[in-house]
Design an enzyme around this catalytic site. Structure first.
Site: not given
Ligand code: UDP
Length: 461
Positions: A17, A114, A338, A340, A355, A358, A360, A363, A380
């Protein structure tokens, strides 16, 4: 530095968040240099975003720690941590707001929070200033909460098999099934703290001066128009990672690639010899896939021998088949975390097993990488997966239990098959729309300017 205005920003310190909210604040700080932004968040969450090497790049953002509500030596699960934090709120925030006002010599003229922290509405009212709510997710996930009452009413009176029941009566959600909804939609059956928090949020949001989303209007114009009728201002300003300012503070360092590539993911991708030939797998920041899911994915990867980069927490490795790491060393790489955004943007990546968080999804869209959705029954994720597969058609889902053969089929479909071509084309078109939204005359840019106008001349709307 003398400031004219002082704005308080309250972050929700769990999951991902706080990051997108900080990105927004950085952008606002750059656009409004004579406003001080006091960013209030817990010490741990602030610590994960800033450290000795990475500091806030704007003089007009001041970062404050608020108490997380945890007793010393607390060692509990995620939900208990959220419960403690929410029980300590809003007192913890109020104390720090007073301190920030004292240090700045300026009373707050606006509160941005938030959306989960809807007590910010009362804090703002008490001070006679407007409240801006930030929903860091998509418009469809806000919509299912806003329409909860209608959904529950329809479900109560329907004869159809409940889980297959589609939300055909909610604008833009015709493909969504009851079984896709977050558990928080059903406060009666699931009176969790999170469900209560979201329920409170829904009651308060119409009082906010603006609801700001990390999304773009063109992804779902029907939902956008519907939500616009519910709030004073509905401002989609995303995708935030495509904007003028870097999403991750670390990118503001002189050599971001070197810093971000500590685990060698990007150089590993450089060494793949064909574009779009590798898969990236990630379950986000806090979800843990089941042993069965990990096994099925691993067996599929071994059978196909497709190059893969897997972001996997250390404790998940025990779910892998015996000897998997050694047998796949020539074409696979596993890291605990990573970079990402850069990974998805690399030309070697051809598919993303996700998974469906949002961030992901956004991106993936911005990088034009089709998805294989493996959502968990959390937040969600299932809802997002439904939109990816059936509404936007930019990925495939796996119905029922994940198996090796279903995974292989999904990989072939999105990466190689002729039948998967429309998916690859659709994501390209959606990325173009996202790019258009953040152009100078794009919808997100216009909405961002509106937000800037609102917070620069704050009055209760
Ligand atoms: N992320 C990353 N490296 C990883 C895994 C996740 O940088 O190895 C980042 C990804 O780029 C995204 C965030 O973590 O910005 C994950 O957010 P998302 O909303 O997809 O999932 P949440 O972690 O909230 O379930």
């Amino acid at each position: 530095m003398v400031f004219d205005l002082h704005i308080g920003v309250l972050a929700f310190p769990f999951g991902t968040h706080a990051g997108p909210l900080l990105t927004l604040v950085q952008r606002l700080a750059a656009s409004s240099p004579r406003t001080q932004f006091s960013f209030l968040n817990t010490r741990v969450s602030n610590g994960s975003m800033f450290n000795a090497r990475v500091s806030v790049p704007y003089e007009n953002i001041k970062v404050y720690d608020v108490w997380d509500g945890m007793p010393q030596g607390f060692w509990g699960n995620h939900f208990e941590a959220i419960r403690l934090f929410l029980s300590a709120s809003p007192d913890n925030f109020e104390k720090v707001i007073e301190k920030a006002e004292e240090e700045t010599g300026l009373k707050l003229c606006c509160l941005i929070s938030d959306a989960f922290l809807s007590f910010a509405c009362d804090l703002a009212e008490k001070r006679g200033v407007p409240w801006v709510a930030f929903w860091g997710s998509a418009s469809h996930s806000l919509s299912v909460h806003v329409h909860t009452e209608e959904i529950l009413k329809a479900v109560g009176s329907t004869e159809v098999t409940k889980q297959e029941h589609t939300l055909s009566y909610i604008p833009g959600l015709t493909k969504v099934r009851l079984s896709d909804l977050p558990p928080e939609n059903f406060l009666d059956k699931n009176p969790s703290l999170l469900a209560l928090t979201i329920n409170n949020m829904v009651q308060k949001l119409p009082k906010s001066i603006a609801v700001v989303l990390n999304c773009f209007e063109e992804i779902d114009p029907v939902i956008t128009n519907d939500l616009k009728s519910k709030f004073k201002h509905l401002l989609n300003i995303g995708p935030l990672m495509l904007g003028l300012q870097p999403q991750h503070l670390i990118l503001s360092s002189p050599n971001p690639r070197a810093l971000d590539d500590k685990t060698g993911c990007l150089s590993w991708l450089d060494n793949q010899n064909k574009p779009r030939s590798a898969i990236y797998i990630s379950f986000g920041s806090f979800v843990t896939p089941s042993k069965n899911e990990v096994m099925s994915l691993a067996e599929a990867l071994e059978t196909c021998q497709i190059p893969f980069l897997w972001s996997m927490k250390d404790h998940v490795k025990k779910s892998l088949p015996e000897g998997f790491l050694n047998r796949t060393i020539a074409y696979g790489k596993i890291v605990a975390w990573a970079p990402q955004l850069q990974v998805l943007g690399h030309s070697s990546i051809g598919a993303f097993i996700s998974h469906c968080g949002w961030n992901s999804i956004l991106e993936s869209i911005c990088s034009c990488v089709p998805m294989i959705c493996v959502p968990m029954t959390m937040a969600d994720h299932k809802l997002n997966a439904r939109m990816v597969v059936d509404s936007w058609k930019i990925g495939v889902g796996v119905e029922g239990v994940l198996t090796k053969s279903k995974t292989i089929e999904a990989l072939n479909h999105v990466m190689f098959s002729e039948a998967g071509k429309p998916i690859r084309e659709n994501i390209y078109r959606l990325k173009e729309k996202a790019l258009d939204a953040v152009k100078l005359d794009g919808s997100s840019t216009k909405n961002y300017k509106k937000l800037l106008e609102i917070i620069s001349a704050p009055k209760l709307g």
